[in-house]
Design a protein around this motif. Structure first.
Motif, mmCIF file in Angstrom:
data_model
loop_
_atom_site.group_PDB
_atom_site.id
_atom_site.type_symbol
_atom_site.label_atom_id
_atom_site.label_comp_id
_atom_site.label_asym_id
_atom_site.label_seq_id
_atom_site.Cartn_x
_atom_site.Cartn_y
_atom_site.Cartn_z
ATOM 1 N N LEU A 402 104.002 113.483 77.481
ATOM 2 C CA LEU A 402 105.397 113.135 77.166
ATOM 3 C C LEU A 402 105.549 112.062 77.991
ATOM 4 C CD1 LEU A 402 106.751 116.902 77.192
ATOM 5 C CD2 LEU A 402 107.008 115.520 75.380
ATOM 6 N N ASN A 403 105.021 111.752 79.171
ATOM 7 C CA ASN A 403 105.260 110.785 80.092
ATOM 8 C C ASN A 403 104.607 109.420 79.756
ATOM 9 O OD1 ASN A 403 106.933 112.375 81.573
ATOM 10 N ND2 ASN A 403 105.530 112.918 83.261
ATOM 11 N N LYS A 404 103.513 109.577 79.204
ATOM 12 C CA LYS A 404 102.665 108.341 78.857
ATOM 13 C C LYS A 404 102.702 107.800 77.350
ATOM 14 C CE LYS A 404 98.648 107.738 80.725
ATOM 15 N NZ LYS A 404 97.187 108.265 80.975
ATOM 16 N N THR A 405 103.412 108.543 76.521
ATOM 17 C CA THR A 405 103.516 108.113 75.063
ATOM 18 C C THR A 405 104.876 107.352 74.981
ATOM 19 O OG1 THR A 405 102.200 110.106 74.531
ATOM 20 C CG2 THR A 405 103.456 108.861 72.866
ATOM 21 N N ASN A 406 104.475 106.146 74.273
ATOM 22 C CA ASN A 406 105.565 105.227 74.250
ATOM 23 C C ASN A 406 105.758 104.840 72.674
ATOM 24 O OD1 ASN A 406 106.347 104.721 76.975
ATOM 25 N ND2 ASN A 406 104.188 103.391 77.108
ATOM 26 N N GLN A 407 104.939 104.717 71.679
ATOM 27 C CA GLN A 407 105.301 104.126 70.683
ATOM 28 C C GLN A 407 105.601 105.315 69.808
ATOM 29 O OE1 GLN A 407 102.219 101.341 68.868
ATOM 30 N NE2 GLN A 407 101.185 101.778 70.903
ATOM 31 N N PHE A 408 104.870 106.380 69.446
ATOM 32 C CA PHE A 408 105.257 107.684 68.848
ATOM 33 C C PHE A 408 105.884 108.718 69.782
ATOM 34 C CE2 PHE A 408 104.504 109.766 64.777
ATOM 35 C CZ PHE A 408 105.432 110.974 64.983
ATOM 36 N N ASN A 409 107.128 108.054 70.025
ATOM 37 C CA ASN A 409 108.030 109.077 70.974
ATOM 38 C C ASN A 409 109.464 108.956 70.689
ATOM 39 O OD1 ASN A 409 109.395 110.278 73.228
ATOM 40 N ND2 ASN A 409 107.715 109.645 74.586
ATOM 41 N N LEU A 410 109.887 109.846 70.007
ATOM 42 C CA LEU A 410 111.307 109.929 69.377
ATOM 43 C C LEU A 410 112.448 109.754 70.347
ATOM 44 C CD1 LEU A 410 111.864 110.165 66.216
ATOM 45 C CD2 LEU A 410 109.488 110.927 66.938
ATOM 46 N N THR A 411 112.223 110.174 71.453
ATOM 47 C CA THR A 411 113.266 110.142 72.548
ATOM 48 C C THR A 411 113.121 109.693 73.890
ATOM 49 O OG1 THR A 411 113.068 112.498 72.929
ATOM 50 C CG2 THR A 411 114.903 111.979 71.464
ATOM 51 N N THR A 412 111.787 109.490 74.118
ATOM 52 C CA THR A 412 111.199 109.031 75.486
ATOM 53 C C THR A 412 112.011 109.542 76.623
ATOM 54 O OG1 THR A 412 110.982 106.996 73.891
ATOM 55 C CG2 THR A 412 110.571 106.854 76.400
ATOM 56 N N ARG A 413 112.035 110.788 76.652
ATOM 57 C CA ARG A 413 112.334 111.571 77.880
ATOM 58 C C ARG A 413 110.920 111.892 78.814
ATOM 59 N NH1 ARG A 413 117.050 115.680 76.275
ATOM 60 N NH2 ARG A 413 117.390 115.061 74.204
ATOM 61 N N ARG A 414 111.127 111.785 80.106
ATOM 62 C CA ARG A 414 110.259 111.975 80.996
ATOM 63 C C ARG A 414 110.635 113.257 81.977
ATOM 64 N NH1 ARG A 414 107.248 108.620 78.129
ATOM 65 N NH2 ARG A 414 107.562 106.370 78.261
ATOM 66 N N TYR A 415 109.286 113.866 82.490
ATOM 67 C CA TYR A 415 109.313 115.177 82.985
ATOM 68 C C TYR A 415 108.598 115.224 84.123
ATOM 69 C CZ TYR A 415 111.815 116.726 78.639
ATOM 70 O OH TYR A 415 112.702 116.621 77.533
ATOM 71 N N THR A 416 108.920 115.928 85.212
ATOM 72 C CA THR A 416 108.152 116.239 86.350
ATOM 73 C C THR A 416 107.344 117.442 85.813
ATOM 74 O OG1 THR A 416 109.632 117.820 87.382
ATOM 75 C CG2 THR A 416 109.524 115.502 88.073
ATOM 76 N N LEU A 417 106.163 117.661 86.554
ATOM 77 C CA LEU A 417 105.187 118.991 86.152
ATOM 78 C C LEU A 417 105.939 120.106 86.232
ATOM 79 C CD1 LEU A 417 102.359 119.913 85.644
ATOM 80 C CD2 LEU A 417 102.175 120.205 88.079
ATOM 81 N N GLU A 418 106.790 120.241 87.324
ATOM 82 C CA GLU A 418 107.717 121.354 87.520
ATOM 83 C C GLU A 418 108.756 121.797 86.433
ATOM 84 O OE1 GLU A 418 110.026 124.933 88.504
ATOM 85 O OE2 GLU A 418 108.028 124.133 89.009
ATOM 86 N N GLN A 419 109.487 120.485 86.006
ATOM 87 C CA GLN A 419 110.464 120.499 85.078
ATOM 88 C C GLN A 419 109.949 121.131 83.672
ATOM 89 O OE1 GLN A 419 111.667 116.579 85.074
ATOM 90 N NE2 GLN A 419 113.744 117.074 85.734
ATOM 91 N N MET A 420 108.475 120.655 83.406
ATOM 92 C CA MET A 420 107.961 121.090 82.169
ATOM 93 C C MET A 420 107.509 122.506 82.260
ATOM 94 S SD MET A 420 106.908 119.057 79.718
ATOM 95 C CE MET A 420 107.887 120.251 78.607
ATOM 96 N N ARG A 421 107.003 122.994 83.571
ATOM 97 C CA ARG A 421 107.062 124.457 83.770
ATOM 98 C C ARG A 421 107.991 125.278 83.322
ATOM 99 N NH1 ARG A 421 107.927 128.549 86.545
ATOM 100 N NH2 ARG A 421 109.151 127.390 87.888
ATOM 101 N N GLN A 422 109.221 124.842 83.834
ATOM 102 C CA GLN A 422 110.389 125.546 83.600
ATOM 103 C C GLN A 422 110.730 125.614 82.071
ATOM 104 O OE1 GLN A 422 113.425 123.656 85.932
ATOM 105 N NE2 GLN A 422 112.712 124.633 87.803
ATOM 106 N N ILE A 423 110.453 124.475 81.394
ATOM 107 C CA ILE A 423 110.621 124.457 79.908
ATOM 108 C C ILE A 423 109.817 125.498 78.988
ATOM 109 C CG2 ILE A 423 110.352 123.055 77.905
ATOM 110 C CD1 ILE A 423 111.517 120.537 79.403
ATOM 111 N N THR A 424 108.341 125.471 79.659
ATOM 112 C CA THR A 424 107.567 126.614 78.786
ATOM 113 C C THR A 424 108.213 127.986 79.101
ATOM 114 O OG1 THR A 424 106.118 126.438 81.004
ATOM 115 C CG2 THR A 424 105.724 124.841 78.898
#
Length: 548
Positions: A402-424
C-alpha cells in the motif's frame, strides 16, 4: 526526515542521548531508568499517556544479568525479561530492541573466552524469537556501534561511576543518530533500482581491451576493491535492490566478463535489466524503466564518468546521482552509504528477496507476449493463478504494498504497520490480499484492496496492484471477487473512488471500464457506484477457468 513520536527506555542512564534526540524529534521524557518493563506494564504510566509511535529499548546485558555471568542463570534472567516484555508488548507502535554486546570490566580476567559470545547468543536467540512472533518488533544494531568504536571509545567507566551513563560522548552521539535513522526508515519510501556502469565501476579498466590490458578484478590490490564493491552489491540485491546495467560497451565483450571472469561476484542473472550499447545513458535508463514498469524517480545512477553523471542529472533530474569516489578503495564504503541513504528499509520481506527473479521472469513473459497472436492468447498461455492469502499473516507485505505502489493505486493512502494491523482487526473492514503465480513462477503478493462497510454503502477505500502484474486484466478478477463477497454478505450497491495523483494516471478510468457509474466528481477525486446485481461480465483468464 519524519521520525514520529519516539520513546527511549533503558536499564542505564540515557538522559544525554534523549537530550540529543530532542533537538530533532519529539521524544518521551523518561522517568529515570532501570524500570523499562515496569513502565510498559503500567497502563497508567506517563509512557502510555504519551502514545509513542516508535519505542527503542536499549539494554545493557551486564546490568540485566546483574553481572552474574553463569550461563544457566543467564538463560533464566534473559528468558524472564523477554517473556515479560512479550506479555506487556503493546500491539500499537513499533519496538526496536537492542541486540547484544556484553561489556563489563571483569570480563578482562575471565578465563573462559567463549563465555561472552555464549551469553550474547542467548539474548540474540530470544530477540529473534520475539521478532518472528511480532511483526512490530525490530532489532536495533547496538553491537555494530560498539564494535565500530571499540570498547575503549564506546564505553566510559568514568561516566558510569559518575551517573550510570555507560558510554562515551561519541558513542552517545552515534546512538542518537542511529535512533533517528531507524525511526526515519519507518516513514520513508526506499528507491528501487540501482543503475550501474561497468568499466571502471564494477571492474577496473575497459572490457574491450582485455587482450592487451586485463580488467582489474582480483583478490588483491585494487582488484580486490572492485570485488568488494560487488560483494556489497550482491547483498543489496539479495535484500530487494534491483541491479541494472547501463554501459557503453560492445555487448559481447562485457558479457564475456560478466559470464566467465573468475572473480566476478555478480553474474548476468543478478541483474533485473541490461542495456549494454552505445546509446546515451539517459535513453537507456528510460528504456530500463519502461522494461521494469517503474518510474525513473525510483532510480539511482552510479557511474565513474562525471560527464555521464551530469548528463543524467540534466536530462533525468528525478534520478538520484551520487558522486563517485576518487579512489578504488572507497568504492565499497561509498556503496554502503548509498544503500543506507536510498535503499535501506525498516523491514525486508520475502517478496524483497525474490524481487530480481520476479522482474527477470517478466522478460520471459514479454517474449511470450511478442510471439502470441493476440492478447487473449498470451494471457491464457500464462496460466495465471490468483491466490488469496491471509492479510494478518502478511502485515509487513500488505503495508509495504500500500505504501510503495504509485501507478496502480486508486487512492494512494499510506499506512503505518499499526494502522494496518488495526484495519485487519476491524469488523467493519474487509481486506483482500492476493498472490499471483503463472507458468514463469511466483510473482509474489501483488494485489490488495480494502472495503469499508461502516458507512451508508460499502466502499473500496484502497485498491493497489504491483506494476509487475499490470496489463493482464488481473484487476478484473480481483474486483469480481470483491463484488461477489459483498453480494454474498447482502449488500446491493458497492462504491469506489479514484483520487488523482501525479503517478496514478494508468488507473484514472478503471472504474469506468469496469462498468461503474460516476456519481460525483471534484478536483479531489471521483466517486463511483455499481449495482451488484447488474455487474457486467469482465474479461480475464485465470488457470482455474481455462479448463472448466
Amino acid at each position: 526526515m519524519t521520525t514520529g513520536r519516539l520513546a527511549v527506555l533503558s536499564n542505564v542512564n540515557m538522559n544525554m542521548v534523549i537530550r540529543m534526540l530532542q533537538k530533532n524529534a519529539q521524544v518521551y521524557e523518561a522517568e529515570g531508568y532501570g524500570n523499562e518493563l515496569g513502565t510498559l506494564l503500567n497502563p497508567q504510566s506517563s509512557y502510555h499517556a504519551y502514545h509513542a509511535e516508535i519505542t527503542f529499548l536499549i539494554m545493557d546485558l551486564a546490568e540485566l544479568l546483574e553481572h552474574d555471568l553463569d550461563p544457566v542463570t543467564a538463560e533464566q534472567k534473559i528468558g524472564n525479561w523477554f517473556r515479560t516484555l512479550e506479555g506487556c508488548l503493546p500491539q500499537e507502535g513499533v519496538f526496536y530492541v537492542s541486540d547484544a554486546y556484553l561489556w563489563a570490566v571483569e570480563l578482562a580476567v575471565l578465563a573462559d573466552t567463549g563465555r561472552k559470545s555464549q551469553l550474547e547468543g542467548i539474548w540474540e536467540r530470544e530477540l529473534r524469537n520475539l521478532q518472528q512472533k511480532h511483526a512490530n518488533v525490530r532489532s536495533f544494531p547496538y553491537r555494530a556501534l560498539a564494535e565500530h568504536f571499540g570498547e575503549e571509545k564506546a564505553f566510559s567507566p568514568k561516566m558510569w561511576y559518575m551517573g550510570k551513563v555507560l558510554w562515551g560522548m561519541e558513542m552517545q552521539s552515534a546512538l542518537a543518530e542511529q535512533i533517528l535513522y531507524r525511526a526515519g526508515l519507518e516513514y520513508r519510501t526506499p528507491k528501487k533500482v540501482l543503475v550501474l556502469d561497468l568499466d571502471n565501476t564494477l571492474w577496473g579498466g575497459l572490457a574491450g581491451e582485455t587482450d592487451h590490458t586485463p580488467v582489474v578484478l582480483s583478490e588483491d590490490h585494487s582488484g580486490l576493491a572492485y570485488k568488494n564493491l560487488q560483494r556489497v552489491l550482491k547483498i543489496m540485491q539479495s535484500q530487494g535492490v534491483l541491479l541494472t546495467i547501463a554501459s557503453k560497451n560492445n555487448e559481447a565483450d562485457a558479457m564475456e566478463i560478466l559470464e566467465h571472469h573468475p572473480h566476478m561476484v555478480l553474474r548476468p542473472e543478478d541483474f533485473a535489466a541490461q542495456r549494454i550499447n552505445w546509446d546515451p545513458k539517459p535513453d537507456n535508463i528510460r528504456k530500463i524503466a519502461e522494461e521494469l514498469n517503474l518510474g525513473t524517480d525510483s532510480f539511482v545512477f552510479f557511474d565513474d564518468s562525471e560527464a555521464e553523471r551530469e548528463m543524467v542529472r540534466q536530462m533525468l533530474p528525478e534520478v538520484e546521482v551520487p558522486e563517485f569516489p576518487a579512489r578504488a578503495e572507497d568504492l565499497a564504503p561509498a556503496m554502503v552509504k548509498i544503500y543506507e541513504t536510498y535503499f535501506a528499509a525498516a523491514v525486508i520481506t520475502g517478496e524483497d528477496r525474490e524481487k530480481t527473479a520476479q522482474y527477470r521472469a517478466n522478460a520471459g513473459r514479454k517474449q511470450m507476449e511478442d510471439r502470441a497472436g493476440s492478447f487473449e492468447e498470451y494471457v491464457k498461455k500464462l496460466e495465471i493463478c490468483l491466490l488469496p492469502v491471509d492479510p494478518k499473516e502478511h502485515l509487513d507485505r500488505l503495508t509495504q504494498l500500500l505504501n510503495k505502489t504509485n501507478q496502480f493505486n486508486l487512492t494512494t493512502r499510506r499506512y503505518t504497520l499499526e494502522q494496518m494491523r488495526q484495519i485487519t482487526e476491524d469488523t467493519k473492514k474487509r481486506v483482500f490480499l492476493y498472490q499471483v503465480t503463472d507458468v514463469f513462477g511466483d510473482n509474489g503478493i501483488v494485489a490488495a484492496a480494502i472495503v469499508d462497510t461502516a458507512g451508508e454503502l460499502p466502499e473500496i477505500t484502497d485498491f493497489v496492484m504491483s506494476c509487475r502484474v499490470m496489463g493482464r486484466n488481473i484487476e478484473n478478477a480481483v474486483i469480481d471477487r470483491i463484488e461477489q463477497q459483498m453480494q454474498e454478505e447482502g449488500y446491493t450497491v458497492l462504491r469506489g473512488r479514484y483520487v488523482p495523483t501525479a503517478k496514478n494516471k494508468p488507473v484514472e478510468t478503471m472504474y469506468d471500464r469496469l462498468g461503474y457509474r460516476k456519481t460525483d466528481s471534484t478536483p479531489e477525486g471521483t466517486c463511483y457506484e455499481i449495482v451488484l446485481a447488474e455487474r457486467p461480465e469482465r474479461a480475464y483468464w485465470l488457470k482455474e477457468n481455462l479448463y472448466d
